[in-house]
Write a protein that holds these residues in place. Structure first.
Motif, PDB file in Angstrom:
ATOM      1  N   ASN A 210       0.839  -1.191   0.000  1.00 15.65           N
ATOM      2  CA  ASN A 210       0.000   0.000   0.000  1.00 15.65           C
ATOM      3  C   ASN A 210       0.878   1.246   0.000  1.00 15.65           C
ATOM      4  OD1 ASN A 210      -2.720   1.326   0.371  1.00 15.65           O
ATOM      5  ND2 ASN A 210      -1.665   2.119   2.175  1.00 15.65           N
TER       6      ASN A 210
ATOM      7  N   GLN B 207      -4.456   6.480  -3.286  1.00 17.79           N
ATOM      8  CA  GLN B 207      -3.749   5.207  -3.332  1.00 17.79           C
ATOM      9  C   GLN B 207      -3.038   5.048  -4.677  1.00 17.79           C
ATOM     10  OE1 GLN B 207      -3.762   3.056  -0.571  1.00 17.79           O
ATOM     11  NE2 GLN B 207      -4.757   4.846   0.327  1.00 17.79           N
TER      12      GLN B 207
ATOM     13  N   GLU C 149      -1.898   2.503  -7.158  1.00 13.69           N
ATOM     14  CA  GLU C 149      -2.170   1.113  -7.505  1.00 13.69           C
ATOM     15  C   GLU C 149      -1.185   0.674  -8.577  1.00 13.69           C
ATOM     16  OE1 GLU C 149      -2.847  -2.450  -7.830  1.00 13.69           O
ATOM     17  OE2 GLU C 149      -4.056  -1.410  -6.301  1.00 13.69           O
TER      18      GLU C 149
END
Length: 315
Positions: free
Chosen positions: A248, A255, A257
């Motif tokens: 993470n 976030q 990804e």
């Protein structure tokens, strides 16, 4: 077509190098490992020579130099971390350019030493820094570059990759050979942070152990709280029993990804190196300096700049 040798053929990462050599249209002439569990070669390059003694491998490589069509052009190094420096130097002295897995070497002083060998041999060392080729990383770098110059992003990096009891018995569990968890599983993240956010300005360690490490890094464009672990007990409750890895990266509430898109990054790295755009010793220096400080720094108490997981570790 270029001729390649591969040192460390039985390791976890070696098949990615074998496939990159094949996928870029080149030839794996010879491979070496003191472990003979290398059956993967049959599915990628079954005609490659293979040796389990380094002396025989080295002699064969010298024999190949007698004919221009067989002489080695590159040596790929996938051996345990503590052997990288010796194997890189051997490859350079064979008259080859060298492609090495990360961490390149444990200290900046050994980078200086490799620079000397580069000058002595006229050959070059390239480090696999594959996250620099990931689309999501490149887009984030562009976003940071486009932000106002005085913007500093707040980043929280958490990477937990569970390892079983075998890990402690292998070279990876020996700090004299792997150089600790922050170096072994974290060096490519530290390179990524430098690549995106610029030069490192501050480096604080809040936890340092055999199975986990944590700290705070401040770059020109970011404040980073980081936590790295190989302990399955650190996995979030909603992940335990479902996955063995948790990755993470939170950047000012968003976030990042990048779980997908890893498959071909070694092949991309090889294409860039073969096209003259590879990452050399100077590019690798920053992350090596970062992990070298992390290994040697004293541990500071938890505070507002420490990762949320650290408070529980220091109770």
């Amino acid at each position: 077509m270029k001729n390649f040798a591969l040192i460390g053929a039985a390791g976890y990462i070696a098949p990615r190098h074998m496939r990159a050599i094949k996928d870029t249209g080149h030839h794996l002439a010879v491979a070496y490992d003191n472990n003979d569990s290398v059956g993967i070669i049959d599915s990628i390059s079954p005609q490659s020579e293979f040796f389990t003694e380094f002396e025989r491998f080295l002699e064969f490589a010298h024999q190949l130099k007698r004919q221009p069509q067989t002489a080695l052009d590159y040596v790929a190094v996938c051996s345990p971390n503590y052997l990288h420096h010796a194997h890189i130097a051997a490859g350079l002295r064979l008259g080859c350019d060298v492609i090495c897995e990360k961490p390149l070497v444990p200290t900046p002083e050994l980078i200086d030493e490799l620079e000397l060998v580069e000058r002595e041999t006229g050959r070059r060392v390239f480090n696999i820094l594959q996250l620099r080729h990931h689309d999501a990383i490149l887009k984030l770098r562009d976003k940071v570059s486009a932000a106002p110059a005085d913007t500093k992003f707040d980043v929280e990096l958490t990477y937990i990759t569970s390892r079983g009891k075998w890990y402690a018995e292998s070279w990876k569990g020996d700090p004299r050979k792997a150089f600790g968890v922050a170096t072994n599983i974290g060096v490519h993240f530290f390179d990524m942070l430098h690549f995106i956010f610029g030069k490192l300005q501050r480096n604080v360690v809040h936890h340092s152990g055999e199975a986990k490490a944590a700290g705070y890094l401040e770059y020109e464009r970011a404040r980073v709280r980081w936590f790295l672990s190989i302990d399955a007990n650190d996995l979030p409750d909603d992940v335990k029993g479902k996955k063995t890895t948790y990755r993470n990266i939170d950047i000012s509430g968003e976030q990042l990804e990048f779980s997908e898109g890893f498959t071909d990054l070694h092949t991309t790295s090889y294409r860039e190196i073969l096209a003259g755009r590879g990452y050399g010793l100077d590019d690798a220096r920053h992350c090596i300096e970062t992990v070298n400080v992390i290994r040697s720094a004293g541990v500071a108490p938890a505070g507002p700049d420490s990762h949320p997981y650290v408070a529980a570790l220091q109770r």
